[in-house]
Design a protein around this motif. Sequence first.
Motif, PDB file in Angstrom:
ATOM      1  N   GLY A 107       3.009  -0.564   4.091  1.00  0.00           N
ATOM      2  CA  GLY A 107       4.263  -1.209   4.452  1.00  0.00           C
ATOM      3  C   GLY A 107       5.395  -0.567   3.683  1.00  0.00           C
ATOM      4  O   GLY A 107       5.536   0.652   3.657  1.00  0.00           O
ATOM      5  N   GLU A 108       6.188  -1.373   2.984  1.00  0.00           N
ATOM      6  CA  GLU A 108       7.289  -0.857   2.178  1.00  0.00           C
ATOM      7  C   GLU A 108       6.859  -0.555   0.748  1.00  0.00           C
ATOM      8  O   GLU A 108       7.658  -0.057  -0.049  1.00  0.00           O
ATOM      9  N   GLN A 109       5.598  -0.848   0.425  1.00  0.00           N
ATOM     10  CA  GLN A 109       5.125  -0.684  -0.950  1.00  0.00           C
ATOM     11  C   GLN A 109       4.572   0.716  -1.179  1.00  0.00           C
ATOM     12  O   GLN A 109       3.667   1.181  -0.464  1.00  0.00           O
ATOM     13  N   LYS A 110       5.095   1.391  -2.184  1.00  0.00           N
ATOM     14  CA  LYS A 110       4.569   2.688  -2.582  1.00  0.00           C
ATOM     15  C   LYS A 110       3.410   2.447  -3.535  1.00  0.00           C
ATOM     16  O   LYS A 110       3.554   1.759  -4.553  1.00  0.00           O
ATOM     17  N   LEU A 111       2.241   3.008  -3.226  1.00  0.00           N
ATOM     18  CA  LEU A 111       1.054   2.750  -4.019  1.00  0.00           C
ATOM     19  C   LEU A 111       1.006   3.634  -5.251  1.00  0.00           C
ATOM     20  O   LEU A 111       1.486   4.769  -5.257  1.00  0.00           O
ATOM     21  N   THR A 112       0.402   3.102  -6.300  1.00  0.00           N
ATOM     22  CA  THR A 112       0.226   3.839  -7.552  1.00  0.00           C
ATOM     23  C   THR A 112      -1.115   4.564  -7.529  1.00  0.00           C
ATOM     24  O   THR A 112      -2.154   3.957  -7.246  1.00  0.00           O
TER      25      THR A 112
END
Length: 217
Positions: A107-112
Motif C-alpha cells: 500500500g502506502e507503507q514502505k517496508l524495512t
Amino acid sequence: MPPFRKLLRRLAALSAAALLCAPAAQAHPHVFADVGLALDLDAERNVVSVEVTWRYDDFFSLLILEDMGLDADGDGALTPAELTALERFDLDNWYEGFEGDLYMYSGEQKLTLGAPEFVSVSVDEGRITSVHRRSVSPAPADGLVIEPYDPTYYIAFEASLPITLPAPCTAAVAKPDLDEAERKMQQELAQIPEDQFLEIEPGRDFADRIEVTCAAS
C-alpha cells in the motif's frame, strides 16, 4: 574500500567528466545488472524475506575480476579459493542509509529490509552472479510492489531473471516508459548547474515495477 564501491566511484568520476564535456546534458548508466527475486512467505501469506540475485554485465564483471586479481589466466573459471575471495564483494560496507537498490511497498507503507546475508557467488559466461538474502518487515504479499533500482542510475537494473514466490501468489513485471523517463531526466538536467548533474536521482523513473497478487484459496 571494497572493489565494487571503488569501481562505482571511478565510474562516477568518469560520468562527471563526460557530462561536463558533453555538448548537451545527458546521463546514462555505466553498469547493467539482471535482477531475480525469490520471496519467502509465512503461513498468513506475509512476505518475511527476499532472496536477491544480481547478474552483472560482462564488462563490469571483468573490471571486478581484474581489480581483485582473480582469473589471472582469463579462462573464465574461478578456483574455489578465488570464489571465496569474491564472496560479498558487493555486500560488504554498505554505507549508512544505503537501501540495497531494492524498494518494497505494501500500500502506502514502505517496508524495512534487513542487512544482506550472503548466499552464493558464481561466474559463468564471463558474468558474475551474486545472491544475497534480506529479511523484510512482515506485510501481506497480495498487493506488494517491488522496485529494484539505483537512484543515481549508475547501475541499470532489469527484472529479467525469475521472480518466484509460493502459490497461489504470482508476480508480474511492468516496464517503465523509457521515453517519458528520459524526457523527465533531460528536463531536470536542464534546470540545474552542470556541476550538480550527479546530484539528480532519476533511477526510479527507469525502474521495472514488480506487482504481486495472491488468488483466493
